[in-house]
Design a protein around this motif. Sequence first.
Motif, PDB file in Angstrom:
ATOM      1  N   TYR B  96      20.450  36.108 -15.276  1.00 26.04           N
ATOM      2  CA  TYR B  96      21.130  36.675 -16.691  1.00 26.04           C
ATOM      3  C   TYR B  96      22.010  35.502 -17.215  1.00 26.04           C
ATOM      4  O   TYR B  96      22.670  35.168 -16.668  1.00 26.04           O
ATOM      5  N   TYR B  97      21.388  35.207 -18.486  1.00 34.63           N
ATOM      6  CA  TYR B  97      22.254  34.399 -19.293  1.00 34.63           C
ATOM      7  C   TYR B  97      22.999  34.886 -20.360  1.00 34.63           C
ATOM      8  O   TYR B  97      22.554  35.819 -20.921  1.00 34.63           O
ATOM      9  N   CYS B  98      24.252  34.734 -20.375  1.00 37.37           N
ATOM     10  CA  CYS B  98      25.168  34.877 -21.660  1.00 37.37           C
ATOM     11  C   CYS B  98      24.769  34.142 -22.848  1.00 37.37           C
ATOM     12  O   CYS B  98      24.553  32.881 -22.622  1.00 37.37           O
ATOM     13  N   THR B  99      24.541  34.533 -24.032  1.00 39.36           N
ATOM     14  CA  THR B  99      24.477  33.566 -25.141  1.00 39.36           C
ATOM     15  C   THR B  99      25.282  33.964 -26.163  1.00 39.36           C
ATOM     16  O   THR B  99      25.615  35.110 -26.503  1.00 39.36           O
ATOM     17  N   ARG B 100      25.418  32.958 -27.040  1.00 41.19           N
ATOM     18  CA  ARG B 100      26.279  33.116 -28.419  1.00 41.19           C
ATOM     19  C   ARG B 100      25.323  33.032 -29.591  1.00 41.19           C
ATOM     20  O   ARG B 100      24.407  31.968 -29.396  1.00 41.19           O
ATOM     21  N   HIS B 101      25.396  33.952 -30.541  1.00 37.63           N
ATOM     22  CA  HIS B 101      24.492  33.746 -31.723  1.00 37.63           C
ATOM     23  C   HIS B 101      25.386  32.914 -33.028  1.00 37.63           C
ATOM     24  O   HIS B 101      26.610  32.670 -32.617  1.00 37.63           O
ATOM     25  N   THR B 102      24.530  32.238 -33.882  1.00 36.49           N
ATOM     26  CA  THR B 102      25.015  31.591 -34.783  1.00 36.49           C
ATOM     27  C   THR B 102      25.813  32.707 -35.855  1.00 36.49           C
ATOM     28  O   THR B 102      26.826  32.526 -36.533  1.00 36.49           O
ATOM     29  N   SER B 103      25.264  33.815 -35.767  1.00 33.32           N
ATOM     30  CA  SER B 103      25.681  34.837 -36.940  1.00 33.32           C
ATOM     31  C   SER B 103      26.720  35.741 -36.066  1.00 33.32           C
ATOM     32  O   SER B 103      26.987  35.643 -34.939  1.00 33.32           O
ATOM     33  N   ALA B 104      27.332  36.533 -37.023  1.00 32.94           N
ATOM     34  CA  ALA B 104      28.649  37.486 -36.394  1.00 32.94           C
ATOM     35  C   ALA B 104      28.166  38.735 -36.332  1.00 32.94           C
ATOM     36  O   ALA B 104      28.589  39.722 -35.722  1.00 32.94           O
ATOM     37  N   TRP B 105      26.909  39.306 -37.210  1.00 38.40           N
ATOM     38  CA  TRP B 105      26.643  40.501 -36.881  1.00 38.40           C
ATOM     39  C   TRP B 105      25.120  40.968 -36.707  1.00 38.40           C
ATOM     40  O   TRP B 105      24.672  42.072 -36.799  1.00 38.40           O
ATOM     41  N   TYR B 106      24.284  39.926 -36.731  1.00 34.24           N
ATOM     42  CA  TYR B 106      22.840  40.316 -36.431  1.00 34.24           C
ATOM     43  C   TYR B 106      22.194  39.332 -35.596  1.00 34.24           C
ATOM     44  O   TYR B 106      22.715  38.340 -35.477  1.00 34.24           O
ATOM     45  N   VAL B 107      21.026  39.733 -35.040  1.00 36.14           N
ATOM     46  CA  VAL B 107      20.408  38.972 -33.955  1.00 36.14           C
ATOM     47  C   VAL B 107      19.603  37.817 -34.688  1.00 36.14           C
ATOM     48  O   VAL B 107      18.426  37.871 -34.957  1.00 36.14           O
ATOM     49  N   ASP B 108      20.258  36.514 -34.755  1.00 34.56           N
ATOM     50  CA  ASP B 108      19.490  35.445 -35.072  1.00 34.56           C
ATOM     51  C   ASP B 108      19.164  34.683 -33.981  1.00 34.56           C
ATOM     52  O   ASP B 108      18.133  34.784 -33.574  1.00 34.56           O
ATOM     53  N   ASN B 109      19.797  33.408 -33.684  1.00 34.42           N
ATOM     54  CA  ASN B 109      19.219  32.820 -32.707  1.00 34.42           C
ATOM     55  C   ASN B 109      20.199  32.613 -31.547  1.00 34.42           C
ATOM     56  O   ASN B 109      21.254  33.197 -31.761  1.00 34.42           O
ATOM     57  N   PHE B 110      19.718  32.140 -30.498  1.00 36.10           N
ATOM     58  CA  PHE B 110      20.607  32.063 -29.073  1.00 36.10           C
ATOM     59  C   PHE B 110      21.163  30.613 -29.116  1.00 36.10           C
ATOM     60  O   PHE B 110      20.268  29.900 -28.528  1.00 36.10           O
ATOM     61  N   HIS B 111      22.410  30.475 -29.803  1.00 36.77           N
ATOM     62  CA  HIS B 111      22.722  29.031 -30.129  1.00 36.77           C
ATOM     63  C   HIS B 111      23.335  28.225 -28.842  1.00 36.77           C
ATOM     64  O   HIS B 111      23.137  27.178 -28.642  1.00 36.77           O
ATOM     65  N   ASN B 112      24.092  29.125 -27.890  1.00 30.24           N
ATOM     66  CA  ASN B 112      24.610  28.471 -26.818  1.00 30.24           C
ATOM     67  C   ASN B 112      24.338  29.380 -25.549  1.00 30.24           C
ATOM     68  O   ASN B 112      24.357  30.603 -25.770  1.00 30.24           O
ATOM     69  N   TRP B 113      24.108  28.767 -24.493  1.00 29.68           N
ATOM     70  CA  TRP B 113      23.922  29.473 -23.239  1.00 29.68           C
ATOM     71  C   TRP B 113      24.804  29.160 -22.168  1.00 29.68           C
ATOM     72  O   TRP B 113      25.410  28.229 -21.856  1.00 29.68           O
ATOM     73  N   GLY B 114      25.104  30.235 -21.444  1.00 28.57           N
ATOM     74  CA  GLY B 114      25.880  30.043 -20.213  1.00 28.57           C
ATOM     75  C   GLY B 114      24.931  29.690 -19.135  1.00 28.57           C
ATOM     76  O   GLY B 114      23.834  29.308 -19.146  1.00 28.57           O
ATOM     77  N   GLN B 115      25.484  29.412 -17.725  1.00 29.29           N
ATOM     78  CA  GLN B 115      24.734  28.583 -16.776  1.00 29.29           C
ATOM     79  C   GLN B 115      23.892  29.798 -16.131  1.00 29.29           C
ATOM     80  O   GLN B 115      22.991  29.383 -15.284  1.00 29.29           O
ATOM     81  N   GLY B 116      24.331  30.919 -16.348  1.00 26.70           N
ATOM     82  CA  GLY B 116      23.281  31.961 -15.526  1.00 26.70           C
ATOM     83  C   GLY B 116      23.982  32.450 -14.271  1.00 26.70           C
ATOM     84  O   GLY B 116      24.519  31.883 -13.916  1.00 26.70           O
ATOM     85  N   THR B 117      23.500  33.771 -14.061  1.00 26.85           N
ATOM     86  CA  THR B 117      24.037  34.499 -12.798  1.00 26.85           C
ATOM     87  C   THR B 117      23.079  35.283 -12.300  1.00 26.85           C
ATOM     88  O   THR B 117      22.224  35.928 -13.146  1.00 26.85           O
ATOM     89  N   LEU B 118      22.543  34.977 -11.073  1.00 29.04           N
ATOM     90  CA  LEU B 118      21.357  35.418 -10.586  1.00 29.04           C
ATOM     91  C   LEU B 118      21.650  37.091  -9.910  1.00 29.04           C
ATOM     92  O   LEU B 118      22.786  37.124  -9.293  1.00 29.04           O
ATOM     93  N   VAL B 119      20.764  37.879 -10.511  1.00 32.31           N
ATOM     94  CA  VAL B 119      20.919  39.460  -9.817  1.00 32.31           C
ATOM     95  C   VAL B 119      19.718  39.494  -9.165  1.00 32.31           C
ATOM     96  O   VAL B 119      18.502  39.343  -9.529  1.00 32.31           O
ATOM     97  N   ILE B 120      19.793  39.783  -7.876  1.00 32.78           N
ATOM     98  CA  ILE B 120      18.828  40.448  -6.993  1.00 32.78           C
ATOM     99  C   ILE B 120      18.905  41.812  -6.520  1.00 32.78           C
ATOM    100  O   ILE B 120      19.873  42.142  -6.008  1.00 32.78           O
ATOM    101  N   VAL B 121      17.890  42.685  -6.991  1.00 35.62           N
ATOM    102  CA  VAL B 121      17.934  44.059  -6.757  1.00 35.62           C
ATOM    103  C   VAL B 121      16.804  44.203  -5.638  1.00 35.62           C
ATOM    104  O   VAL B 121      15.703  43.931  -5.621  1.00 35.62           O
ATOM    105  N   SER B 122      17.492  44.635  -4.086  1.00 36.92           N
ATOM    106  CA  SER B 122      16.633  44.732  -3.109  1.00 36.92           C
ATOM    107  C   SER B 122      17.142  45.382  -2.185  1.00 36.92           C
ATOM    108  O   SER B 122      18.447  45.669  -1.817  1.00 36.92           O
ATOM    109  N   SER B 123      16.268  46.156  -1.477  1.00 38.08           N
ATOM    110  CA  SER B 123      16.965  47.109  -0.173  1.00 38.08           C
ATOM    111  C   SER B 123      16.958  46.350   1.006  1.00 38.08           C
ATOM    112  O   SER B 123      17.499  46.719   2.102  1.00 38.08           O
TER     113      SER B 123
END
Lengths: 111, 123
Positions: B96-123
């Motif tokens: 899962y990556y956190c991203t920052r948009h260029t816009s303040a209020w609508y879904v435009d582009n994913f300008h900056n990205w975090g390094q990501g964090t891994l989620v594993i769903v398993s029993s």
Amino acid sequence: QSALTQPASVSGSPGQSITISCTGTSSDVGTYNLVSWYQQHPGKVPILLIYDVTKRPSGVSNRFSGSKSGNTASLTISGLQAEDEADYYCCSYARSATSVVFGGGTKLTVL
Amino acid sequence: EVQLVDSGGGLVQPGRSLRLSCTASGFTFGDFAMSWVRQAPGKGLEWVAFIGSKGYGGGTEYAASVKDRFTISRDDSKSIAYLQMNSLTTEDTAVYYCTRHTSAWYVDNFHNWGQGTLVIVSS
């Protein structure tokens, strides 16, 4: 199945130009100029290459360019270099239940 | 320099919950919209959730695949965005990556990205 259709793979030799297509519908690519492209090297974080169809963020080489015609957007890479070998994803805003759609990704191989 | 640091991932059993965090720096956090984007192992990118700047109402949007299970929020005083994930299934296994948009209020582009964090769903 991804909402936007990209070729699974493309290839080219150093110095050549290649184009990656991204086909959507009138509900996404065809209506909105909110098409963006991302480059992802293996094991790395994606980076923004092109936004608003044709714009380049600061720091991105001018060898990368974007365009759109109808429901199809395109990414062109000129003067191919070995470092361009990566996965490329297109993305668009969409008038649908899911507001943003990605393409399935294209693997670029530099021969 | 814009920095996004993702955290909170891990191994979780199906049906359980997990909360991811994205700590931002290098920009005025409250002025920008944020999104979470995920990538399942060996697969492509998938947008998950969006939150606008509170100055523009702080509206949220969700992918159909997570709607009613995931909640995105933000704490501008701490420059942190959150993703609360409930009723997790194996299909939610991804980076899962956190991203920052260029816009303040609508879904435009994913300008900056975090390094990501891994989620594993398993029993």
